[in-house]
Write a protein that holds these residues in place. Structure first.
Motif, PDB file in Angstrom:
ATOM      1  N   SER A 141       0.851  -1.094   0.261  1.00  0.00           N
ATOM      2  CA  SER A 141       0.101  -0.085   0.104  1.00  0.00           C
ATOM      3  C   SER A 141       0.837   1.178   0.054  1.00  0.00           C
ATOM      4  O   SER A 141       2.044   1.346   0.331  1.00  0.00           O
ATOM      5  CB  SER A 141      -0.847  -0.051   1.130  1.00  0.00           C
ATOM      6  N   GLN A 142       0.277   2.441  -0.527  1.00  0.00           N
ATOM      7  CA  GLN A 142       1.142   3.538  -0.592  1.00  0.00           C
ATOM      8  C   GLN A 142       1.520   3.993   0.758  1.00  0.00           C
ATOM      9  O   GLN A 142       2.583   4.508   0.905  1.00  0.00           O
ATOM     10  CB  GLN A 142       0.251   4.456  -1.144  1.00  0.00           C
ATOM     11  N   ILE A 151      11.711   8.380   2.580  1.00  0.00           N
ATOM     12  CA  ILE A 151      10.499   9.176   2.592  1.00  0.00           C
ATOM     13  C   ILE A 151       9.249   8.512   2.415  1.00  0.00           C
ATOM     14  O   ILE A 151       9.387   7.157   2.025  1.00  0.00           O
ATOM     15  CB  ILE A 151      10.301   9.941   1.031  1.00  0.00           C
ATOM     16  N   ASN A 152       7.898   8.821   2.865  1.00  0.00           N
ATOM     17  CA  ASN A 152       6.797   7.835   2.789  1.00  0.00           C
ATOM     18  C   ASN A 152       5.634   8.950   2.431  1.00  0.00           C
ATOM     19  O   ASN A 152       5.471   9.840   3.182  1.00  0.00           O
ATOM     20  CB  ASN A 152       6.870   7.436   4.361  1.00  0.00           C
ATOM     21  N   ILE A 170       9.164  13.500   4.420  1.00  0.00           N
ATOM     22  CA  ILE A 170      10.373  13.006   4.724  1.00  0.00           C
ATOM     23  C   ILE A 170      10.458  12.755   6.333  1.00  0.00           C
ATOM     24  O   ILE A 170      10.269  13.353   7.061  1.00  0.00           O
ATOM     25  CB  ILE A 170      11.604  14.046   4.519  1.00  0.00           C
ATOM     26  N   LEU A 171      10.912  11.402   6.355  1.00  0.00           N
ATOM     27  CA  LEU A 171      11.078  10.699   7.689  1.00  0.00           C
ATOM     28  C   LEU A 171      12.364  10.982   8.448  1.00  0.00           C
ATOM     29  O   LEU A 171      12.502  11.069   9.581  1.00  0.00           O
ATOM     30  CB  LEU A 171      10.717   9.489   7.824  1.00  0.00           C
ATOM     31  N   SER A 172      13.260  11.254   7.359  1.00  0.00           N
ATOM     32  CA  SER A 172      14.667  11.370   7.800  1.00  0.00           C
ATOM     33  C   SER A 172      15.519  12.040   6.944  1.00  0.00           C
ATOM     34  O   SER A 172      15.213  11.708   5.697  1.00  0.00           O
ATOM     35  CB  SER A 172      15.586  10.216   8.532  1.00  0.00           C
ATOM     36  N   ASN A 173      16.666  12.845   7.041  1.00  0.00           N
ATOM     37  CA  ASN A 173      17.411  13.347   6.188  1.00  0.00           C
ATOM     38  C   ASN A 173      18.735  13.680   6.529  1.00  0.00           C
ATOM     39  O   ASN A 173      18.766  14.724   7.454  1.00  0.00           O
ATOM     40  CB  ASN A 173      16.451  14.671   5.657  1.00  0.00           C
ATOM     41  N   ILE A 233      16.476  13.464  -3.590  1.00  0.00           N
ATOM     42  CA  ILE A 233      16.669  12.107  -4.277  1.00  0.00           C
ATOM     43  C   ILE A 233      15.499  11.127  -3.943  1.00  0.00           C
ATOM     44  O   ILE A 233      14.964  10.425  -4.843  1.00  0.00           O
ATOM     45  CB  ILE A 233      17.916  11.465  -4.000  1.00  0.00           C
ATOM     46  N   ALA A 234      15.065  11.263  -2.743  1.00  0.00           N
ATOM     47  CA  ALA A 234      14.019  10.279  -2.398  1.00  0.00           C
ATOM     48  C   ALA A 234      12.646  10.728  -2.967  1.00  0.00           C
ATOM     49  O   ALA A 234      11.816   9.828  -3.356  1.00  0.00           O
ATOM     50  CB  ALA A 234      13.935  10.329  -0.659  1.00  0.00           C
TER      51      ALA A 234
END
Length: 340
Positions: free
Chosen positions: A2-3, A23-24, A28-31, A314-315
């Motif tokens: 699932s998305q 990414i979700n 952005i969940l972390s960078n 990039i993500a």
């Protein structure tokens, strides 16, 4: 899958920053970015040292990105990585690592054009950032590139103007070097410019075709100007640093805005986005805000963390490619001179 549970790991290694992000669904969940300090003593990026540092940094940076995103590598849906343009040795580290990781996890691989990523960073869902509407004009301004791009869709872009010699970021850094500022000089020119008089010293703007750029002559003009003034007064730089920086920055920003105005006139498009390391410059950011009111443009200025080289951009491209089924084969290779 699932998305909601679609996690893309982005890896960036085009120059001297090793970066990873997760990414979700546009968030952005972390960078994580590991900046290489070793180049400062050389006054510029040394390619061989950059690739060695990437080899040291890439595993811990990816580990931190997954940890901060609070996911396991087995939850990843795909790996997105920068395949070009950039320094070949640096690109090879990211490319090889990404191909190996994707193969080991048996998940798709997504190759990303670094300059497209600077533009599409505007589609990251973040507070204070709105995505532009197609078509729009994007100006990519960095240490290696200066371009005006007509963006018709996520992956349909046309370069309509570009530098015929040096990039704008290089011009800023060279000006900083001439003034005796440490590398990278561009951000320091910006810092001192904010307290200076931008009309104190006049520099001629280079004359080329309406949508193209040239910065080599401007760099030479600054060099000759400083040499002449220092011959007359050895303390000239120290006594006038803020005004010199403000005058250089004013000339460069005014030149960039001239080109944007020409592009708007030629295309009729008034939606403008900027991207690349120089988009963090306060002068160009202020000029765009003013243009919005003066010319009725709709301007898009990226958050500072998405200006310089980073893996979040990039993500987001990886996620867009993933949703459109634009996967890369495991035979994909890095391309140092990749076009947009």
């Amino acid at each position: 899958m699932s998305q909601k549970n679609c996690y893309i790991l982005g890896i960036e290694s085009s120059c001297d920053d090793t970066a990873a992000a997760v990414i979700n669904n546009g968030v952005i969940l972390s960078n994580v970015v590991a900046t290489q300090k070793i180049h400062e003593e050389y006054g510029g990026v040394v390619p061989e040292l950059a690739s060695r540092a990437h080899q040291q940094n890439i595993v811990p940076v990816v580990y931190q990105a997954l940890r901060k995103a609070n996911i396991d590598k087995k939850e990843l849906s795909a790996i997105a990585f920068t395949s070009g343009p950039g320094l070949m040795g640096s690109l090879l580290v990211g490319t090889s690592f990404s191909k190996s990781l994707a193969l080991g996890l048996n998940i798709p691989l997504l190759d990303v054009n670094h300059m497209q990523a600077h533009i599409l960073a505007h589609f990251i869902k973040a507070d204070g950032q709105t995505a532009p509407n197609f078509p729009f004009l994007a100006m990519t301004i960095s240490g290696g590139h200066t371009q005006i791009v007509l963006v018709k869709d996520y992956f349909e872009m046309e370069v309509i103007g570009e530098t015929i010699d040096d990039a704008v970021g290089e011009a800023f850094d060279k000006a900083g070097k001439i003034l005796g500022l440490p590398y990278p000089g561009g951000p320091l020119v910006d810092k001192y410019a904010q307290s200076g008089n931008p009309k104190r010293f006049k520099f001629t703007k280079p004359k080329v075709s309406p949508l193209d750029f040239s910065f080599s002559g401007l760099k030479t003009a600054v060099l000759y100007f400083i040499e002449r003034e220092v011959n007359n007064n050895p303390n000239f730089i120290a006594e006038n640093l803020e005004d010199i920086c403000a005058s250089i920055q004013y000339t460069i920003v005014d030149y960039l805005m001239d080109k944007l105005k020409n592009a708007v006139k030629q295309t009729g498009i008034k939606e403008i986005a900027i991207g690349g390391g120089v988009s963090a410059n306060s002068g160009i950011r202020n000029a765009l805000v003013n243009a919005e009111a003066k010319y009725g443009w709709k301007t898009h200025i990226p958050k500072f963390e998405f200006c310089t080289d980073n893996a979040a951009m990039i993500a987001i491209v990886g996620e867009l490619k993933y949703k459109n089924g634009l996967f890369a084969s495991n035979n994909v290779v890095a391309n140092a001179r990749m076009k947009i």
